[in-house]
Design a protein around this motif. Structure first.
Motif, short mmCIF file in Angstrom:
data_model
loop_
_atom_site.label_atom_id
_atom_site.label_comp_id
_atom_site.label_asym_id
_atom_site.label_seq_id
_atom_site.Cartn_x
_atom_site.Cartn_y
_atom_site.Cartn_z
N TYR A 70 0.82 -1.21 0.00
CA TYR A 70 0.00 0.00 0.00
C TYR A 70 0.86 1.27 0.00
CZ TYR A 70 -3.74 3.28 1.19
OH TYR A 70 -4.63 4.32 1.17
N ALA A 71 1.76 1.38 0.97
CA ALA A 71 2.56 2.60 1.12
C ALA A 71 3.46 2.84 -0.09
CB ALA A 71 3.39 2.54 2.40
N GLU A 72 4.08 1.80 -0.60
CA GLU A 72 4.97 1.93 -1.76
C GLU A 72 4.19 2.41 -2.99
OE1 GLU A 72 7.58 -0.98 -4.71
OE2 GLU A 72 7.08 -1.70 -2.71
N THR A 73 2.99 1.86 -3.19
CA THR A 73 2.17 2.27 -4.34
C THR A 73 1.71 3.71 -4.18
OG1 THR A 73 1.46 -0.03 -4.63
CG2 THR A 73 0.13 1.67 -5.73
N LEU A 74 1.29 4.07 -2.98
CA LEU A 74 0.86 5.44 -2.71
C LEU A 74 2.01 6.43 -2.94
CD1 LEU A 74 -1.79 6.74 -1.86
CD2 LEU A 74 -1.03 6.60 0.51
N GLU A 75 3.21 6.06 -2.52
CA GLU A 75 4.38 6.91 -2.73
C GLU A 75 4.67 7.07 -4.23
OE1 GLU A 75 9.17 6.72 -1.96
OE2 GLU A 75 7.86 5.80 -0.46
N TYR A 76 4.59 5.97 -4.98
CA TYR A 76 4.84 6.02 -6.42
C TYR A 76 3.84 6.96 -7.11
CZ TYR A 76 4.51 4.61 -11.31
OH TYR A 76 4.43 4.62 -12.69
N LEU A 77 2.59 6.96 -6.66
CA LEU A 77 1.55 7.76 -7.30
C LEU A 77 1.43 9.17 -6.72
CD1 LEU A 77 -1.10 4.91 -7.53
CD2 LEU A 77 0.14 5.94 -9.45
N ASP A 78 2.31 9.52 -5.79
CA ASP A 78 2.26 10.84 -5.17
C ASP A 78 2.34 11.93 -6.23
OD1 ASP A 78 2.26 12.66 -2.96
OD2 ASP A 78 4.41 12.98 -3.32
N GLY A 79 1.44 12.90 -6.13
CA GLY A 79 1.47 14.03 -7.05
C GLY A 79 0.55 13.91 -8.25
N VAL A 80 -0.08 12.76 -8.44
CA VAL A 80 -1.03 12.63 -9.55
C VAL A 80 -2.45 12.59 -8.99
CG1 VAL A 80 0.59 11.45 -11.09
CG2 VAL A 80 -0.94 10.09 -9.67
N GLU A 81 -3.37 13.12 -9.76
CA GLU A 81 -4.78 13.11 -9.36
C GLU A 81 -5.36 11.70 -9.47
OE1 GLU A 81 -8.94 15.15 -10.83
OE2 GLU A 81 -7.05 16.13 -11.34
N TYR A 82 -4.93 10.99 -10.51
CA TYR A 82 -5.36 9.62 -10.71
C TYR A 82 -4.25 8.87 -11.44
CZ TYR A 82 -6.27 11.13 -15.47
OH TYR A 82 -6.13 11.64 -16.73
N GLY A 83 -4.31 7.55 -11.37
CA GLY A 83 -3.37 6.68 -12.05
C GLY A 83 -4.12 5.47 -12.56
N PHE A 84 -3.37 4.42 -12.89
CA PHE A 84 -3.97 3.24 -13.50
C PHE A 84 -3.50 1.96 -12.83
CE2 PHE A 84 -3.91 6.57 -16.65
CZ PHE A 84 -5.17 6.49 -17.22
N ALA A 85 -4.45 1.07 -12.59
CA ALA A 85 -4.16 -0.31 -12.19
C ALA A 85 -4.43 -1.13 -13.44
CB ALA A 85 -5.06 -0.76 -11.05
N VAL A 86 -3.38 -1.73 -13.98
CA VAL A 86 -3.48 -2.45 -15.24
C VAL A 86 -3.43 -3.95 -14.96
CG1 VAL A 86 -2.52 -2.66 -17.56
CG2 VAL A 86 -2.21 -0.52 -16.29
N PRO A 87 -4.53 -4.67 -15.21
CA PRO A 87 -4.52 -6.12 -14.95
C PRO A 87 -3.53 -6.86 -15.86
CG PRO A 87 -6.77 -5.31 -15.28
CD PRO A 87 -5.83 -4.20 -15.68
N VAL A 88 -2.74 -7.71 -15.25
CA VAL A 88 -1.79 -8.54 -15.99
C VAL A 88 -2.52 -9.84 -16.34
CG1 VAL A 88 0.42 -9.76 -15.91
CG2 VAL A 88 0.16 -7.56 -14.71
N LEU A 89 -2.75 -10.07 -17.63
CA LEU A 89 -3.47 -11.27 -18.06
C LEU A 89 -2.53 -12.43 -18.35
CD1 LEU A 89 -6.06 -9.62 -20.51
CD2 LEU A 89 -6.29 -10.09 -18.05
N SER A 90 -1.37 -12.14 -18.94
CA SER A 90 -0.40 -13.19 -19.23
C SER A 90 0.97 -12.58 -19.45
CB SER A 90 -0.81 -13.99 -20.47
OG SER A 90 -0.70 -13.20 -21.63
N VAL A 91 1.99 -13.39 -19.21
CA VAL A 91 3.38 -12.99 -19.45
C VAL A 91 4.07 -14.15 -20.14
CG1 VAL A 91 5.58 -12.32 -18.40
CG2 VAL A 91 3.44 -11.50 -17.42
N GLN A 92 4.76 -13.86 -21.23
CA GLN A 92 5.49 -14.88 -21.99
C GLN A 92 6.94 -14.43 -22.17
OE1 GLN A 92 4.65 -18.01 -23.79
NE2 GLN A 92 6.87 -17.90 -23.71
N PRO A 93 7.89 -15.09 -21.49
CA PRO A 93 9.29 -14.76 -21.76
C PRO A 93 9.62 -15.05 -23.23
CG PRO A 93 9.09 -16.03 -19.75
CD PRO A 93 7.75 -16.08 -20.43
#
Length: 165
Positions: free
Chosen positions: A85-108
């Motif tokens: 929670y705290a790390e994400t809040l710190e990363y988004l500090d200063g923006v009115e809104y941001g994005f949570a992007v669902p990860v559907l798949s990852v392929q190396p």
């Protein structure tokens, strides 16, 4: 009536992602990528992992992003990865809104090193993300590596082989 996510247009991107979040995403423990700016559409992305990897090393499919306040996004992060929670809040500090992007798949994929991309495609890695031009030589190279990875055969450097012929 909202469209089925599979019917929505998809953006093709190159996304920079630090090694630790990439490892968690690849392991399936990181189910959302949080961004200060992002497209509002589902996206396909090649993942550029900076130092110490210094290469595009994977392909990911992302679902439709949720646009929310830093507090809303930090709550989503906390649900998925307790203690974030705290790390994400710190990363988004200063923006009115941001994005949570669902990860559907990852392929190396077979990594495409930065020095190769600079030489062959005049590539400069994005700080966050940028669109990948469909039909470009870089997109063609990455699509070939993705196809090989999906077949389960990650060959040697395709660019070198093609130059040798």
């Amino acid at each position: 009536m909202e469209k089925n996510p599979a019917e929505l247009p998809r953006s093709l991107l190159i996304v920079s992602l630090r090694p630790d979040p990439y490892a968690r995403m690849k392991a399936g423990t990181k189910r959302h990528e949080f961004r200060r700016r992002f497209t509002d559409q589902p996206a396909e992305a090649y993942l550029y992992i900076p130092v110490p990897v210094g290469a595009i090393a994977a392909y990911a499919e992302f679902g439709r992003p949720f646009r929310g306040t830093p507090e809303e996004l930090a709550a989503i992060a906390e649900q998925g990865e307790p203690g974030s929670y705290a790390e994400t809040l710190e990363y988004l500090d200063g923006v009115e809104y941001g994005f949570a992007v669902p990860v559907l798949s990852v392929q190396p994929i077979e990594p495409l090193a930065l020095h190769e991309m600079r030489e062959a495609f005049s590539f400069a890695p994005p700080r966050s993300s940028r669109r990948l031009e469909a039909g470009s030589a870089l997109e063609h190279e990455l699509a070939g590596r993705l196809a090989a990875a999906r077949k389960g055969s990650i060959p040697g450097n395709r660019m070198q082989r093609e130059e040798e012929q």
